[in-house]
Design a protein around this motif. Structure first.
Motif, PDB file in Angstrom:
ATOM      1  N   VAL A 131     -49.196 104.442 -26.783  1.00 12.03           N
ATOM      2  CA  VAL A 131     -47.901 105.025 -26.938  1.00 12.03           C
ATOM      3  C   VAL A 131     -47.111 104.622 -25.655  1.00 12.03           C
ATOM      4  CG1 VAL A 131     -46.520 107.178 -26.656  1.00 12.03           C
ATOM      5  CG2 VAL A 131     -48.819 107.155 -27.929  1.00 12.03           C
ATOM      6  N   PRO A 132     -45.969 103.946 -25.602  1.00  8.40           N
ATOM      7  CA  PRO A 132     -45.386 103.509 -24.615  1.00  8.40           C
ATOM      8  C   PRO A 132     -44.744 104.665 -23.761  1.00  8.40           C
ATOM      9  CG  PRO A 132     -44.277 102.611 -26.682  1.00  8.40           C
ATOM     10  CD  PRO A 132     -45.466 103.562 -26.962  1.00  8.40           C
ATOM     11  N   ARG A 133     -44.746 104.448 -22.345  1.00  8.56           N
ATOM     12  CA  ARG A 133     -44.361 105.610 -21.246  1.00  8.56           C
ATOM     13  C   ARG A 133     -42.844 105.530 -21.533  1.00  8.56           C
ATOM     14  NH1 ARG A 133     -46.695 108.325 -18.233  1.00  8.56           N
ATOM     15  NH2 ARG A 133     -48.859 108.138 -18.043  1.00  8.56           N
ATOM     16  N   GLN A 134     -41.927 104.361 -21.511  1.00  7.48           N
ATOM     17  CA  GLN A 134     -40.574 104.378 -21.324  1.00  7.48           C
ATOM     18  C   GLN A 134     -39.972 103.261 -22.143  1.00  7.48           C
ATOM     19  OE1 GLN A 134     -39.400 104.666 -17.419  1.00  7.48           O
ATOM     20  NE2 GLN A 134     -37.060 104.830 -17.936  1.00  7.48           N
ATOM     21  N   MET A 135     -38.885 103.562 -22.898  1.00 11.43           N
ATOM     22  CA  MET A 135     -38.267 102.478 -23.497  1.00 11.43           C
ATOM     23  C   MET A 135     -36.652 103.008 -23.506  1.00 11.43           C
ATOM     24  SD  MET A 135     -40.410 102.763 -27.068  1.00 11.43           S
ATOM     25  CE  MET A 135     -40.484 101.149 -27.649  1.00 11.43           C
ATOM     26  N   GLY A 136     -35.579 101.933 -23.873  1.00  9.67           N
ATOM     27  CA  GLY A 136     -34.332 102.170 -24.142  1.00  9.67           C
ATOM     28  C   GLY A 136     -34.336 102.538 -25.459  1.00  9.67           C
ATOM     29  N   ASP A 186     -28.904 100.594 -23.955  1.00  6.33           N
ATOM     30  CA  ASP A 186     -29.846 100.280 -22.697  1.00  6.33           C
ATOM     31  C   ASP A 186     -30.524 101.495 -22.252  1.00  6.33           C
ATOM     32  OD1 ASP A 186     -30.189  97.575 -23.226  1.00  6.33           O
ATOM     33  OD2 ASP A 186     -28.334  97.146 -22.115  1.00  6.33           O
ATOM     34  N   ASP A 187     -29.709 103.022 -22.460  1.00  8.60           N
ATOM     35  CA  ASP A 187     -29.841 103.939 -21.850  1.00  8.60           C
ATOM     36  C   ASP A 187     -31.425 104.283 -22.233  1.00  8.60           C
ATOM     37  OD1 ASP A 187     -27.318 104.069 -20.992  1.00  8.60           O
ATOM     38  OD2 ASP A 187     -26.735 105.824 -22.177  1.00  8.60           O
ATOM     39  N   LYS A 188     -31.940 105.280 -21.352  1.00 14.27           N
ATOM     40  CA  LYS A 188     -33.209 105.848 -21.953  1.00 14.27           C
ATOM     41  C   LYS A 188     -33.240 106.341 -23.196  1.00 14.27           C
ATOM     42  CE  LYS A 188     -36.278 109.086 -19.693  1.00 14.27           C
ATOM     43  NZ  LYS A 188     -36.719 110.339 -18.803  1.00 14.27           N
ATOM     44  N   ALA A 189     -34.410 106.078 -23.875  1.00  7.72           N
ATOM     45  CA  ALA A 189     -34.694 106.683 -25.109  1.00  7.72           C
ATOM     46  C   ALA A 189     -34.493 108.204 -25.106  1.00  7.72           C
ATOM     47  CB  ALA A 189     -35.841 106.183 -25.780  1.00  7.72           C
ATOM     48  N   THR A 190     -34.124 108.927 -26.205  1.00  6.02           N
ATOM     49  CA  THR A 190     -34.155 109.937 -26.231  1.00  6.02           C
ATOM     50  C   THR A 190     -35.460 110.808 -26.476  1.00  6.02           C
ATOM     51  OG1 THR A 190     -33.783 110.345 -28.761  1.00  6.02           O
ATOM     52  CG2 THR A 190     -31.615 110.157 -27.535  1.00  6.02           C
ATOM     53  N   GLY A 191     -35.568 112.307 -26.163  1.00  8.79           N
ATOM     54  CA  GLY A 191     -36.763 112.786 -26.383  1.00  8.79           C
ATOM     55  C   GLY A 191     -37.335 112.709 -27.906  1.00  8.79           C
ATOM     56  N   LYS A 192     -36.249 112.802 -28.977  1.00  4.74           N
ATOM     57  CA  LYS A 192     -36.587 112.604 -30.286  1.00  4.74           C
ATOM     58  C   LYS A 192     -37.311 111.409 -30.492  1.00  4.74           C
ATOM     59  CE  LYS A 192     -33.600 116.170 -32.100  1.00  4.74           C
ATOM     60  NZ  LYS A 192     -32.592 116.375 -33.066  1.00  4.74           N
ATOM     61  N   GLN A 193     -36.532 110.302 -30.148  1.00  4.77           N
ATOM     62  CA  GLN A 193     -36.933 108.846 -30.391  1.00  4.77           C
ATOM     63  C   GLN A 193     -38.398 108.778 -29.532  1.00  4.77           C
ATOM     64  OE1 GLN A 193     -33.480 106.783 -28.514  1.00  4.77           O
ATOM     65  NE2 GLN A 193     -33.657 105.728 -30.525  1.00  4.77           N
ATOM     66  N   MET A 194     -38.578 108.867 -28.493  1.00  4.67           N
ATOM     67  CA  MET A 194     -40.096 109.133 -27.825  1.00  4.67           C
ATOM     68  C   MET A 194     -40.991 109.820 -28.642  1.00  4.67           C
ATOM     69  SD  MET A 194     -39.774 106.623 -25.875  1.00  4.67           S
ATOM     70  CE  MET A 194     -41.334 106.694 -25.023  1.00  4.67           C
ATOM     71  N   GLY A 195     -40.305 110.903 -29.138  1.00  3.16           N
ATOM     72  CA  GLY A 195     -41.625 111.770 -29.970  1.00  3.16           C
ATOM     73  C   GLY A 195     -41.997 111.122 -31.320  1.00  3.16           C
ATOM     74  N   TYR A 196     -40.953 110.663 -31.721  1.00  2.00           N
ATOM     75  CA  TYR A 196     -41.190 109.761 -33.279  1.00  2.00           C
ATOM     76  C   TYR A 196     -42.164 108.640 -32.771  1.00  2.00           C
ATOM     77  CZ  TYR A 196     -37.480 112.289 -35.498  1.00  2.00           C
ATOM     78  OH  TYR A 196     -36.366 113.283 -35.963  1.00  2.00           O
ATOM     79  N   THR A 232     -32.448 101.508 -27.806  1.00  2.00           N
ATOM     80  CA  THR A 232     -32.299 100.295 -29.139  1.00  2.00           C
ATOM     81  C   THR A 232     -33.741  99.864 -29.317  1.00  2.00           C
ATOM     82  OG1 THR A 232     -30.291  99.442 -28.405  1.00  2.00           O
ATOM     83  CG2 THR A 232     -31.964  97.922 -29.532  1.00  2.00           C
ATOM     84  N   GLU A 233     -34.525  99.877 -28.017  1.00  2.79           N
ATOM     85  CA  GLU A 233     -35.915  99.383 -28.081  1.00  2.79           C
ATOM     86  C   GLU A 233     -36.647 100.438 -28.774  1.00  2.79           C
ATOM     87  OE1 GLU A 233     -39.769  98.193 -25.367  1.00  2.79           O
ATOM     88  OE2 GLU A 233     -37.982  98.999 -24.478  1.00  2.79           O
ATOM     89  N   ALA A 234     -36.465 101.701 -28.587  1.00  3.43           N
ATOM     90  CA  ALA A 234     -37.276 102.700 -29.341  1.00  3.43           C
ATOM     91  C   ALA A 234     -36.746 102.795 -30.802  1.00  3.43           C
ATOM     92  CB  ALA A 234     -36.772 104.243 -28.628  1.00  3.43           C
ATOM     93  N   SER A 235     -35.537 102.429 -31.032  1.00  4.33           N
ATOM     94  CA  SER A 235     -35.026 102.485 -32.634  1.00  4.33           C
ATOM     95  C   SER A 235     -35.869 101.344 -33.473  1.00  4.33           C
ATOM     96  CB  SER A 235     -33.684 102.307 -32.613  1.00  4.33           C
ATOM     97  OG  SER A 235     -33.199 102.395 -34.140  1.00  4.33           O
ATOM     98  N   GLN A 236     -35.989 100.232 -32.625  1.00  3.68           N
ATOM     99  CA  GLN A 236     -36.570  99.178 -33.351  1.00  3.68           C
ATOM    100  C   GLN A 236     -37.915  99.455 -33.397  1.00  3.68           C
ATOM    101  OE1 GLN A 236     -35.227  96.299 -30.665  1.00  3.68           O
ATOM    102  NE2 GLN A 236     -33.462  95.700 -32.028  1.00  3.68           N
ATOM    103  N   LYS A 237     -38.584 100.002 -32.468  1.00  8.90           N
ATOM    104  CA  LYS A 237     -40.461 100.312 -32.484  1.00  8.90           C
ATOM    105  C   LYS A 237     -40.411 101.299 -33.833  1.00  8.90           C
ATOM    106  CE  LYS A 237     -44.358 100.014 -30.969  1.00  8.90           C
ATOM    107  NZ  LYS A 237     -45.088  98.950 -30.821  1.00  8.90           N
ATOM    108  N   ILE A 238     -39.416 102.286 -33.782  1.00 14.62           N
ATOM    109  CA  ILE A 238     -39.700 103.355 -34.820  1.00 14.62           C
ATOM    110  C   ILE A 238     -39.661 102.483 -36.255  1.00 14.62           C
ATOM    111  CG2 ILE A 238     -38.643 105.021 -36.052  1.00 14.62           C
ATOM    112  CD1 ILE A 238     -37.616 106.259 -33.336  1.00 14.62           C
ATOM    113  N   GLU A 239     -38.771 101.545 -36.440  1.00 11.96           N
ATOM    114  CA  GLU A 239     -38.683 100.977 -37.862  1.00 11.96           C
ATOM    115  C   GLU A 239     -40.263 100.314 -37.870  1.00 11.96           C
ATOM    116  OE1 GLU A 239     -36.676 101.253 -40.365  1.00 11.96           O
ATOM    117  OE2 GLU A 239     -35.988 102.883 -39.001  1.00 11.96           O
TER     118      GLU A 239
END
Length: 124
Positions: A102-107, A80-90, A109-116
């Motif tokens: 492009v989403p502005r903010q994600m957690g 639930d923590d804020k997504a990392t810079g690398k995740q948001m970059g991907y 887990t959410e970022a990992s799922q969005k990447i997949e």
């Protein structure tokens, strides 16, 4: 800062050995492109450039697989923590390629799922 991200040769750590994630990604990409690449012979900067180069090549071996994720993102204690810079970059790169906003903010887990999800849409 985004200009620096696009220029790995300018990274402060660019001459360091590639990360395990870079080496794994290069190996997976190389297998899918039927390319011969020794990730251990590259530094971080060169590894990043090689990843970009391989991503642009057509896939030759669609059966090449990265394998299963190391850990299920739904079980992360920091999910639930804020997504990392690398995740948001991907997410940003792949969302743009997929024609999505492009989403502005994600957690995390959410970022990992969005990447997949975006990997499936973009083939990246």
């Amino acid at each position: 800062m985004s200009n620096q991200l696009n220029n790995p040769s300018q990274w402060t750590t660019g001459a360091d050995a590639p990360t395990d994630k870079q080496k794994s990604f290069i190996s997976t990409l190389a297998a899918s492109k039927n390319a011969s690449v020794d990730p251990n012979a590259l530094n971080k900067s060169e590894a990043s450039a090689k990843i970009n180069e391989l991503k642009e090549q057509p896939t030759q071996n669609a059966d090449a697989s990265a394998g299963q994720p190391i850990q299920d993102p739904n079980t992360w204690s920091t999910g639930d923590d804020k997504a990392t810079g690398k995740q948001m970059g991907y997410v940003a790169v792949m969302a743009k390629k997929a024609g999505e906003e492009v989403p502005r903010q994600m957690g995390k887990t959410e970022a990992s799922q969005k990447i997949e999800e975006l990997k499936g849409k973009t083939g990246m």
